[in-house]
Design a protein around this motif. Structure first.
Motif, short mmCIF file in Angstrom:
data_model
loop_
_atom_site.label_atom_id
_atom_site.label_comp_id
_atom_site.label_asym_id
_atom_site.label_seq_id
_atom_site.Cartn_x
_atom_site.Cartn_y
_atom_site.Cartn_z
N MET A 36 0.83 -1.19 0.00
CA MET A 36 0.00 0.00 0.00
C MET A 36 0.87 1.24 0.00
SD MET A 36 -2.98 0.94 2.67
CE MET A 36 -3.54 2.60 2.79
N ALA A 37 0.49 2.24 -0.76
CA ALA A 37 1.26 3.48 -0.87
C ALA A 37 1.28 4.22 0.45
CB ALA A 37 0.67 4.35 -1.96
N LYS A 38 2.44 4.75 0.80
CA LYS A 38 2.58 5.53 2.03
C LYS A 38 2.53 7.00 1.64
CE LYS A 38 5.36 2.07 4.32
NZ LYS A 38 6.67 1.70 4.78
N HIS A 39 1.50 7.68 2.10
CA HIS A 39 1.34 9.10 1.83
C HIS A 39 1.78 9.90 3.05
CE1 HIS A 39 -1.78 8.03 -1.43
NE2 HIS A 39 -0.65 8.41 -2.00
N ASP A 40 2.59 10.91 2.80
CA ASP A 40 3.06 11.79 3.85
C ASP A 40 1.99 12.87 4.04
OD1 ASP A 40 4.30 13.93 5.28
OD2 ASP A 40 6.27 13.24 4.60
N PRO A 41 1.47 13.05 5.26
CA PRO A 41 0.43 14.07 5.48
C PRO A 41 0.89 15.48 5.13
CG PRO A 41 1.11 13.05 7.57
CD PRO A 41 1.78 12.30 6.48
N ARG A 42 2.19 15.72 5.14
CA ARG A 42 2.69 17.06 4.76
C ARG A 42 2.47 17.31 3.27
NH1 ARG A 42 8.68 16.79 6.46
NH2 ARG A 42 8.37 14.78 5.47
N VAL A 43 2.54 16.23 2.46
CA VAL A 43 2.27 16.38 1.03
C VAL A 43 0.78 16.63 0.82
CG1 VAL A 43 2.39 15.24 -1.23
CG2 VAL A 43 4.29 15.00 0.39
N ASP A 44 -0.07 15.93 1.59
CA ASP A 44 -1.51 16.20 1.54
C ASP A 44 -1.78 17.67 1.82
OD1 ASP A 44 -2.31 13.50 1.09
OD2 ASP A 44 -2.15 13.07 3.23
N ALA A 45 -1.14 18.20 2.86
CA ALA A 45 -1.34 19.60 3.25
C ALA A 45 -0.82 20.54 2.17
CB ALA A 45 -0.64 19.88 4.58
N TYR A 46 0.32 20.21 1.56
CA TYR A 46 0.88 21.03 0.49
C TYR A 46 -0.09 21.13 -0.68
CZ TYR A 46 4.17 22.76 -3.01
OH TYR A 46 4.78 23.51 -3.99
N ILE A 47 -0.65 19.99 -1.07
CA ILE A 47 -1.60 19.98 -2.19
C ILE A 47 -2.85 20.79 -1.83
CG2 ILE A 47 -3.11 18.50 -3.59
CD1 ILE A 47 -0.86 16.35 -3.43
N ALA A 48 -3.34 20.60 -0.61
CA ALA A 48 -4.55 21.31 -0.18
C ALA A 48 -4.36 22.82 -0.15
CB ALA A 48 -4.98 20.81 1.20
N LYS A 49 -3.13 23.28 0.16
CA LYS A 49 -2.84 24.71 0.23
C LYS A 49 -2.52 25.32 -1.14
CE LYS A 49 -0.07 24.32 4.03
NZ LYS A 49 1.03 24.72 4.88
N SER A 50 -2.32 24.48 -2.14
CA SER A 50 -1.97 24.97 -3.48
C SER A 50 -3.17 25.64 -4.14
CB SER A 50 -1.48 23.81 -4.35
OG SER A 50 -0.30 23.27 -3.81
N ALA A 51 -2.89 26.41 -5.18
CA ALA A 51 -3.95 27.08 -5.92
C ALA A 51 -4.92 26.04 -6.48
CB ALA A 51 -3.35 27.90 -7.05
N GLU A 52 -6.15 26.45 -6.68
CA GLU A 52 -7.20 25.53 -7.12
C GLU A 52 -6.84 24.81 -8.43
OE1 GLU A 52 -11.95 25.74 -8.06
OE2 GLU A 52 -11.13 27.11 -6.54
#
Length: 197
Positions: free
Chosen positions: A1-17
């Motif tokens: 199973m892929a390991k996702h870093d929550p910091r990358v999730d946050a980075y994507i969420a904060k990026s422009a739409e």
């Protein structure tokens, strides 16, 4: 199973739409092509590693995204495109190679990491010894202790004194720095002796 870093999730969420679907797509393709990928943040943006070595990265800016390979020339060929990354300024999914092409690039990057290929950094040409200002050189010759110390220093240690003197904005400051330099050199001190352990 892929390991996702929550910091990358946050980075994507904060990026422009506009950037969010691009970044999510890139992340999905990387994980699908390389299930052992190690993701995280480096230098403030998402990076993907494989077997302990950098493989690729993505970033989001105000008006574009980027995606690039650590071994750009070996994976994609040639120089990186305009902007950061291998594919230039990405403003929509249409600006990216197909999923099949991206997967092939990722597999190639994985193979390079498996082979232990590292980035080749050009060696900087050694700098020549600094050119002494005439007034400093004349006074240095008159002070044997300071002259001997200065001659014993490496070119970089000599350059610290020369640059410090040359950067003076007024003649008064320059003369004061020359006098201080001669004093410190006579005592065997490097320019930044106060900060050395």
């Amino acid at each position: 199973m892929a390991k996702h870093d929550p910091r990358v999730d946050a980075y994507i969420a904060k990026s422009a739409e506009f950037a969010q679907p691009i970044l999510q797509h890139l992340r999905t393709v990387v994980h699908a092509a390389c299930p052992e990928v190690e993701e995280g943040l480096k230098w403030g943006f998402p990076h993907f590693g494989y077997k302990g070595a950098m493989m690729c990265s993505m970033a989001s800016f105000k008006q574009h995204c980027s995606f690039g390979f650590w071994l750009q020339a070996e994976v994609v060929g040639g120089e990186a495109a305009e902007g950061m990354g291998s594919f230039g300024k990405i403003t929509s999914l249409k600006d990216l190679p197909s999923k099949r092409e991206l997967t092939a690039y990722i597999k190639k990057a994985m193979a390079l990491n498996d082979a232990g290929v590292k980035t080749k950094r050009p060696k900087a040409a050694p700098k020549p010894p600094p050119a002494l200002p005439d007034d400093f050189a004349a006074l240095l010759k008159k002070n044997k202790a300071a002259h001997a110390t200065f001659q014993g220093f490496s070119p970089s240690a000599q350059r610290e004194y020369v640059d410090w003197i040359a950067e003076a904005k007024t003649d008064a400051t320059r003369n004061k720095r020359i006098a201080t330099s001669l004093e410190w050199l006579a005592e065997g001190k490097q320019r930044n002796w106060k900060y050395q352990a």
